[in-house]
Design a protein around this motif. Structure first.
Motif, PDB file in Angstrom:
ATOM      1  N   ASN A  49     -22.003  12.948   1.695  1.00 22.44           N
ATOM      2  CA  ASN A  49     -22.132  12.402   3.049  1.00 22.44           C
ATOM      3  C   ASN A  49     -23.517  12.783   3.556  1.00 22.44           C
ATOM      4  O   ASN A  49     -24.475  12.737   2.785  1.00 22.44           O
ATOM      5  CB  ASN A  49     -20.999  12.894   3.961  1.00 22.44           C
ATOM      6  CG  ASN A  49     -20.793  14.400   3.912  1.00 22.44           C
ATOM      7  OD1 ASN A  49     -21.724  15.168   3.686  1.00 22.44           O
ATOM      8  ND2 ASN A  49     -19.562  14.837   4.123  1.00 22.44           N
ATOM      9  N   ASP A 177     -14.371  11.338  -0.657  1.00 28.35           N
ATOM     10  CA  ASP A 177     -15.144  10.286  -1.319  1.00 28.35           C
ATOM     11  C   ASP A 177     -15.967  10.836  -2.473  1.00 28.35           C
ATOM     12  O   ASP A 177     -16.294  10.107  -3.407  1.00 28.35           O
ATOM     13  CB  ASP A 177     -16.057   9.593  -0.308  1.00 28.35           C
ATOM     14  CG  ASP A 177     -15.263   8.834   0.734  1.00 28.35           C
ATOM     15  OD1 ASP A 177     -14.272   8.189   0.356  1.00 28.35           O
ATOM     16  OD2 ASP A 177     -15.609   8.900   1.930  1.00 28.35           O
ATOM     17  N   PHE A 211     -16.384  13.400   3.019  1.00 25.50           N
ATOM     18  CA  PHE A 211     -16.140  11.990   3.328  1.00 25.50           C
ATOM     19  C   PHE A 211     -17.431  11.320   3.768  1.00 25.50           C
ATOM     20  O   PHE A 211     -18.139  11.847   4.635  1.00 25.50           O
ATOM     21  CB  PHE A 211     -15.076  11.863   4.419  1.00 25.50           C
ATOM     22  CG  PHE A 211     -13.742  12.429   4.015  1.00 25.50           C
ATOM     23  CD1 PHE A 211     -12.783  11.628   3.427  1.00 25.50           C
ATOM     24  CD2 PHE A 211     -13.452  13.778   4.201  1.00 25.50           C
ATOM     25  CE1 PHE A 211     -11.552  12.146   3.046  1.00 25.50           C
ATOM     26  CE2 PHE A 211     -12.236  14.319   3.829  1.00 25.50           C
ATOM     27  CZ  PHE A 211     -11.287  13.492   3.240  1.00 25.50           C
ATOM     28  N   GLU A 212     -17.719  10.188   3.171  1.00 21.55           N
ATOM     29  CA  GLU A 212     -18.895   9.398   3.538  1.00 21.55           C
ATOM     30  C   GLU A 212     -18.520   8.523   4.716  1.00 21.55           C
ATOM     31  O   GLU A 212     -17.973   7.432   4.562  1.00 21.55           O
ATOM     32  CB  GLU A 212     -19.334   8.540   2.346  1.00 21.55           C
ATOM     33  CG  GLU A 212     -20.552   7.671   2.616  1.00 21.55           C
ATOM     34  CD  GLU A 212     -21.803   8.484   2.906  1.00 21.55           C
ATOM     35  OE1 GLU A 212     -22.189   8.527   4.093  1.00 21.55           O
ATOM     36  OE2 GLU A 212     -22.370   9.058   1.972  1.00 21.55           O
ATOM     37  N   ARG A 213     -18.786   9.044   5.916  1.00 19.78           N
ATOM     38  CA  ARG A 213     -18.380   8.363   7.137  1.00 19.78           C
ATOM     39  C   ARG A 213     -19.541   8.352   8.129  1.00 19.78           C
ATOM     40  O   ARG A 213     -20.388   9.235   8.115  1.00 19.78           O
ATOM     41  CB  ARG A 213     -17.164   9.052   7.761  1.00 19.78           C
ATOM     42  CG  ARG A 213     -15.899   8.961   6.916  1.00 19.78           C
ATOM     43  CD  ARG A 213     -14.766   9.738   7.557  1.00 19.78           C
ATOM     44  NE  ARG A 213     -14.443   9.247   8.886  1.00 19.78           N
ATOM     45  CZ  ARG A 213     -13.538   8.313   9.141  1.00 19.78           C
ATOM     46  NH1 ARG A 213     -12.876   7.750   8.151  1.00 19.78           N
ATOM     47  NH2 ARG A 213     -13.291   7.936  10.380  1.00 19.78           N
ATOM     48  N   ASP A 215     -19.288   8.838  11.337  1.00 24.77           N
ATOM     49  CA  ASP A 215     -19.046   9.714  12.474  1.00 24.77           C
ATOM     50  C   ASP A 215     -19.236  11.168  12.057  1.00 24.77           C
ATOM     51  O   ASP A 215     -19.754  11.459  10.975  1.00 24.77           O
ATOM     52  CB  ASP A 215     -17.641   9.463  13.038  1.00 24.77           C
ATOM     53  CG  ASP A 215     -16.564   9.559  11.962  1.00 24.77           C
ATOM     54  OD1 ASP A 215     -15.441   9.141  12.214  1.00 24.77           O
ATOM     55  OD2 ASP A 215     -16.845  10.077  10.843  1.00 24.77           O
ATOM     56  N   GLY A 218     -18.633  12.860   8.630  1.00 23.20           N
ATOM     57  CA  GLY A 218     -19.645  12.802   7.586  1.00 23.20           C
ATOM     58  C   GLY A 218     -20.600  13.979   7.595  1.00 23.20           C
ATOM     59  O   GLY A 218     -21.559  14.004   6.811  1.00 23.20           O
ATOM     60  N   VAL A 448      -5.151   8.856   6.691  1.00 27.00           N
ATOM     61  CA  VAL A 448      -5.960   7.936   7.483  1.00 27.00           C
ATOM     62  C   VAL A 448      -5.104   6.912   8.196  1.00 27.00           C
ATOM     63  O   VAL A 448      -5.206   6.704   9.383  1.00 27.00           O
ATOM     64  CB  VAL A 448      -6.998   7.236   6.588  1.00 27.00           C
ATOM     65  CG1 VAL A 448      -7.848   6.274   7.404  1.00 27.00           C
ATOM     66  CG2 VAL A 448      -7.881   8.271   5.911  1.00 27.00           C
ATOM     67  N   ASP A 484     -10.285   8.913  12.438  1.00 22.85           N
ATOM     68  CA  ASP A 484     -11.137   7.975  13.156  1.00 22.85           C
ATOM     69  C   ASP A 484     -11.311   8.338  14.616  1.00 22.85           C
ATOM     70  O   ASP A 484     -11.708   7.504  15.423  1.00 22.85           O
ATOM     71  CB  ASP A 484     -10.572   6.552  13.052  1.00 22.85           C
ATOM     72  CG  ASP A 484     -10.923   5.896  11.735  1.00 22.85           C
ATOM     73  OD1 ASP A 484     -11.869   6.384  11.094  1.00 22.85           O
ATOM     74  OD2 ASP A 484     -10.276   4.926  11.359  1.00 22.85           O
ATOM     75  N   ASP A 502     -14.383   3.727  14.077  1.00 21.17           N
ATOM     76  CA  ASP A 502     -13.608   3.397  12.892  1.00 21.17           C
ATOM     77  C   ASP A 502     -14.488   3.466  11.663  1.00 21.17           C
ATOM     78  O   ASP A 502     -15.658   3.807  11.717  1.00 21.17           O
ATOM     79  CB  ASP A 502     -12.935   2.020  13.039  1.00 21.17           C
ATOM     80  CG  ASP A 502     -13.926   0.870  13.055  1.00 21.17           C
ATOM     81  OD1 ASP A 502     -15.107   1.103  12.738  1.00 21.17           O
ATOM     82  OD2 ASP A 502     -13.514  -0.253  13.376  1.00 21.17           O
ATOM     83  N   SER A 503     -13.905   3.168  10.495  1.00 19.84           N
ATOM     84  CA  SER A 503     -14.620   3.368   9.239  1.00 19.84           C
ATOM     85  C   SER A 503     -15.793   2.418   9.069  1.00 19.84           C
ATOM     86  O   SER A 503     -16.623   2.598   8.191  1.00 19.84           O
ATOM     87  CB  SER A 503     -13.652   3.192   8.060  1.00 19.84           C
ATOM     88  OG  SER A 503     -13.049   1.910   8.092  1.00 19.84           O
ATOM     89  N   GLY A 505     -17.933   2.041  11.511  1.00 21.66           N
ATOM     90  CA  GLY A 505     -18.952   2.560  12.401  1.00 21.66           C
ATOM     91  C   GLY A 505     -18.960   1.889  13.765  1.00 21.66           C
ATOM     92  O   GLY A 505     -19.827   2.138  14.583  1.00 21.66           O
TER      93      GLY A 505
END
Length: 518
Positions: A49, A177, A211-213, A215, A218, A448, A484, A502-503, A505
């Protein structure tokens, strides 16, 4: 009304990850001479991330030894650093004698399972990503996932044999991820040259994930440590600790402290570093939290470990916090012996005496005050700046005591979190908010979404197409996703909005919060 779709295949590009083997470079920061060590094992990095953390497969989850500089970069690719080095501390009593296995500037664990040859190439650091599903054969670590050593995996066909995609159906267990796994142990006496104790006799299986997020989720690196007593001795009054040498940008202007309600150790900055170091969102704060501490018996309670609930046990949170500033006369400094390590992990001074109450308010937690509520040394808020000017700091946060009989195991999960929200105290407040929601997400096992109701499906097959027709049972459903709801700070001066992202962005909802007593 019924629904129709045509089925098509989707191809996804894959990422290929490199494992770096390096010799130890010159250390770019002063450290105790007793902790110098010439051997460096397999190295790699977490970059799943916005965090990039250099690490080794001997217990250093953040390692300065790979490139001779701070090991944790944030944001990734920005050449701005937040943690110099970090690792797991273990200590306990065997036959009334202190034994420790610490990962500090030099680790006291070696690669491989307990009793194995640490030099075997198999005892390396393994790294996989969800993107490997697109081409599983491209990543050797995916194909050679060391399930025989204990690496977690999904046995899709339930035959007990790891037969990975694409030829088979099995795959590594993706906690996030990106997942990194290795096994190490402290059974090699030649590795105990830092604090010079006999081995505890433990094997540690380490899983690192994130997690590659878009928000704040990440900005967290999770570390799961499965600790197994394989030495044949009962370890009494044992402690697990997280040691860190945080360096937020300029290492010479840091403060440390803890939040006892959250069980979090924190490093925050004295003034802003972003003007000359390139932080885009303000100078960050960095925090550590035991999301799942070691278990101890507790009738009527329920603990979490190994992915299940354990009745009549409870998880320990942080039981002591020690902030280091050497040479200032209150008895807490970096340890030089195993006995000093053990004292510090109990929340005592190096020599085993109580830490002066002015630093702890009579607790085992040094510097427990909220710096956003600090008005000076004469208030009842105990913070680092009450006593000393900012500088290079270290800390260890600990959980214990617990007992490990031969064959017993403990599973400890902690996170390293970064948060930036303008000036350092705003970042401090934001970090605490991130930690609360991260703990909630962990407690829900990163669930999730729940699946929609299962529809009744009719399949029609023709020469050139397959048609699915289903009822409207699953056309509309509502589900709340804990992950989220990671906060995004806007303005901490009085009131700020928290966007639920949300996922993709995209902000879905806005709520207003007011910070009191800032």
């Amino acid at each position: 009304m019924g629904n129709r779709i045509n089925i098509a295949a989707i191809l996804i590009l894959c990422l290929v990850f490199d494992i770096l083997i390096a010799e130890e470079p010159a250390i770019g920061k002063q450290k105790p001479a007793s902790q110098a060590k010439t051997m460096i094992y397999d190295t790699g990095n977490f970059d799943g991330n916005r965090i990039h953390s250099d690490m080794q497969n001997n217990g250093m989850v953040v390692s300065h030894r790979v490139y001779g500089r701070s090991g944790l970069e944030w944001p990734k690719g920005n050449n701005t650093y937040a943690v110099f080095a970090s690792g797991l501390w273990l200590a306990g009593m065997v036959d009334d004698e202190v034994r420790v296995a610490c990962s500090q500037y030099s680790p006291e664990r070696v690669p491989g399972p307990y009793g194995s040859n640490s030099k075997l190439p198999k005892h390396k650091l393994y790294k996989v990503s969800r993107s490997d599903y697109a081409d599983p054969s491209a990543n050797e670590d995916f194909q050679n996932w060391p399930v025989d050593l204990g690496a977690p995996w999904i046995d899709v066909d339930n035959d007990g044999i790891y037969d990975p995609l694409p030829r088979g159906s099995d795959h590594p267990d993706f906690f996030g991820d990106q997942v990194i796994w290795y096994v190490s142990n402290d059974g090699d006496t030649t590795g105990h040259t830092v604090f010079n104790t006999l081995p505890l006799g433990v094997e540690v299986q380490t899983t690192i994930f994130g997690f590659e997020r878009p928000d704040a989720f990440g900005d967290i690196m999770f570390v799961k440590e499965l600790i197994i007593n394989k030495g044949g001795n009962t370890i009494e009054d044992m402690y697990a600790g997280i040691w860190s040498d945080p360096d937020l940008g300029d290492a010479g202007d840091d403060f440390v402290g803890c939040d006892t309600t959250l069980g979090m150790g924190i490093c925050y900055n004295d003034g802003n570093d972003e003007d000359y170091l390139g932080y885009s969102d303000g100078t960050p704060a960095v925090g550590y939290d035991f999301f799942q501490g070691p278990m101890v018996p507790s009738p009527g309670d329920t603990a979490a470990a190994y992915g299940r609930k354990i009745p009549n046990f409870k998880n320990l949170s942080m039981t002591s916090f020690i902030g280091f500033k050497c040479g200032v006369g209150y008895g807490v400094c970096e340890a030089n012996t195993g006995e000093e390590v053990y004292n510090l992990m109990q929340g005592l001074t190096n020599n085993g005496s109580e830490i002066p109450e002015e630093f702890t308010a009579g607790s085992k937690f040094m510097l427990p005050g909220d710096p956003t509520k600090n008005t000076g040394p004469d208030d009842n808020v105990i913070v680092d700046s009450d006593f000393y000017s900012s500088g290079d700091r270290y800390f260890t946060m600990n959980a214990g005591p617990f007992t490990m009989a031969p064959g017993d195991s403990q599973e400890v999960v902690y996170g390293i979190m970064l948060a930036a929200a303008g000036d350092p105290l705003d970042s401090y407040l934001y970090l605490k908010q991130v930690d609360e929601i991260a703990q909630l997400a962990f407690d829900s096992q990163f669930d999730v979404h729940t699946a929609p109701p299962e529809p009744e499906v009719t399949i029609s097959s023709y020469d050139s197409e397959i048609i699915l027709t289903w009822d409207d049972l699953a056309e509309s459903y509502i589900d709340e996703d804990v992950i989220d709801k990671m906060p995004v700070p806007i303005d901490f001066d009085s009131t700020f909005a928290t966007f639920y992202v949300d996922s993709t962005g995209l902000a879905e909802e806005t709520r207003d919060y007011t910070i009191l007593d800032t």
